[in-house]
Scaffold this active site. Structure first.
Site, PDB file in Angstrom:
ATOM      1  N   GLY A 211       0.826  -1.209   0.000  1.00  0.00           N
ATOM      2  CA  GLY A 211       0.000   0.000   0.000  1.00  0.00           C
ATOM      3  C   GLY A 211       0.854   1.249   0.000  1.00  0.00           C
TER       4      GLY A 211
ATOM      5  NE  ARG B  35      -1.930  -5.093  -1.868  1.00  0.00           N
ATOM      6  CZ  ARG B  35      -1.364  -4.685  -0.736  1.00  0.00           C
ATOM      7  NH1 ARG B  35      -0.301  -5.342  -0.285  1.00  0.00           N
ATOM      8  NH2 ARG B  35      -1.822  -3.651  -0.068  1.00  0.00           N
TER       9      ARG B  35
ATOM     10  CG  ASP C 133       2.880  -6.908   7.299  1.00  0.00           C
ATOM     11  OD1 ASP C 133       2.505  -6.389   6.234  1.00  0.00           O
ATOM     12  OD2 ASP C 133       2.100  -7.438   8.107  1.00  0.00           O
TER      13      ASP C 133
ATOM     14  CB  THR D 186       2.497   0.722   6.478  1.00  0.00           C
ATOM     15  OG1 THR D 186       1.132   0.433   6.790  1.00  0.00           O
ATOM     16  CG2 THR D 186       3.355   0.400   7.678  1.00  0.00           C
TER      17      THR D 186
ATOM     18  CG  ASP E 194      -2.594   0.036   8.605  1.00  0.00           C
ATOM     19  OD1 ASP E 194      -3.442   0.955   8.606  1.00  0.00           O
ATOM     20  OD2 ASP E 194      -2.692  -0.965   7.877  1.00  0.00           O
TER      21      ASP E 194
ATOM     22  CG  ASP F  67       0.904  -2.679  10.452  1.00  0.00           C
ATOM     23  OD1 ASP F  67       1.809  -2.074   9.832  1.00  0.00           O
ATOM     24  OD2 ASP F  67       0.058  -3.391   9.880  1.00  0.00           O
TER      25      ASP F  67
ATOM     26  NE  ARG G 211      -5.872  -6.905   6.889  1.00  0.00           N
ATOM     27  CZ  ARG G 211      -5.076  -6.190   6.072  1.00  0.00           C
ATOM     28  NH1 ARG G 211      -5.584  -5.200   5.375  1.00  0.00           N
ATOM     29  NH2 ARG G 211      -3.790  -6.459   5.961  1.00  0.00           N
TER      30      ARG G 211
END
Length: 328
Positions: free
Chosen positions: A15, A76, A107, A130, A132, A134, A176
């Site tokens: 992303g 991707r 990741d 990212t 996120d 994360d 998510r």
């Protein structure tokens, strides 16, 4: 060790995130500073397989620091998930005389880089990008700060309408598997409740909280919901449950979606991307490989890719407590 690294490839994968262009720029310009050649690889790992390379120099990245997204594009690649696809990528890198690879992403990007390094003994350095936030081993990822500010600005505008019409708004934000965006933006925007995937608040507790809010005199409310929250199958089902149990609320749903990924990166993200881009090249020149460059207490650190991918989540329980107290 520096003489062994003469040519570095850089790609963005997964992303997109605001600040990726600033990271590419820093890698390219650090290479120029160190008299190393730099090659841009378009469309992530798919570009590796299809030999979609372009020579980059300091002038190639002018005026990109303020642009969102990634000018190298992102994709991707299912083919890179196969041994045959990775072999094609390796051959293309060797034919292009590229000595090491800097991969910018999350990741999934790091997992691909880790597998590639282990299979072909090819130096890989990761830069975490990212929204996120994360990735373990780094306090912040590139793009997270910009996304937070975008979300807070959006919620501030939604609150104007909520207050004007005495409405309850459910606002879904990205996250998510990690609730960092929801938790921090919820506190920053003064949300009444924040639902995140790290903890299951449960519908009953949410309904009780809304009842207390109404009794205390609140005529409008904002609930921030991370997309990975499990209180309902989705945010629309959650809205229906609230409406069925608390009929006096007029409920609206707003899904912020991909606007969180776009826009010009914040100053913090531009500086972070610049530090990590330079840090990635410096790490390669020190002979490091199979690591991510992250930020910890404002210092650039090296973290094994395996830990960055599989490490423990960074959920801040004290921040959750702050959210509960300030939403009374």
């Amino acid at each position: 060790m520096q003489s062994e690294i003469k040519r570095i490839g850089v790609l963005t994968s997964g992303g997109d995130a605001p600040g990726m262009n600033a990271a590419i720029r820093a890698v390219v310009r650090c290479c120029t500073f160190q008299n190393i050649e730099c090659v841009g690889i378009y469309r992530g790992y798919q570009g590796l397989i299809e030999n979609d390379f372009e020579e980059l120099n300091a002038r190639s990245v002018r005026n990109v620091i303020s642009r969102g997204g990634t000018f190298l594009k992102s994709a991707r690649s299912k083919e890179f998930m196969t041994k045959e696809g990775r072999e094609k990528a390796y051959v293309n890198l060797k034919n292009a005389d590229i000595d090491a690879l800097v991969v910018i992403g999350g990741d999934g990007t790091f997992t691909g880089g880790l597998i590639f390094e282990n299979e072909f003994d090819f130096p890989v350095i990761g830069i975490p990008a990212t929204i996120d936030n994360d990735i373990s081993g780094t306090d912040f990822t590139i793009g997270y700060d910009t996304a937070l500010n975008t979300v807070v600005e959006a919620i501030d505008k939604i609150r104007d309408t909520a207050s004007s019409h005495n409405r309850l708004f459910l606002v879904e934000v990205m996250g998510r598997d990690a609730g960092d965006i929801a938790l921090n933006s919820g506190i920053g925007a003064g949300a009444e409740e924040i639902l995140i995937p790290e903890e299951n608040m449960g519908v009953d507790r949410l309904l009780e909280s809304l009842k207390r809010s109404r009794k205390s005199g609140k005529t409008s409310s904002i609930i921030v919901v991370a997309e990975g929250d499990k209180s309902g199958k989705n945010i629309f089902e959650l809205a229906e449950i609230i409406e069925e149990n608390l009929g006096d609320y007029e409920i609206r749903v707003s899904v912020l979606g991909h606007i969180q990924r776009g826009g010009s990166p914040s100053c913090y993200d531009r500086v972070l991307a610049s530090k990590l881009g330079v840090g990635a090249v410096d790490a390669l020149l020190r002979g490091e490989r199979n690591i991510m460059v992250g930020i910890h207490h404002q210092q650039v650190v090296s973290v094994p890719l395996e830990i960055a991918i599989k490490g423990e989540a960074k959920f801040d329980k004290n921040l959750r407590r702050v959210a509960d107290i300030t939403s009374v």
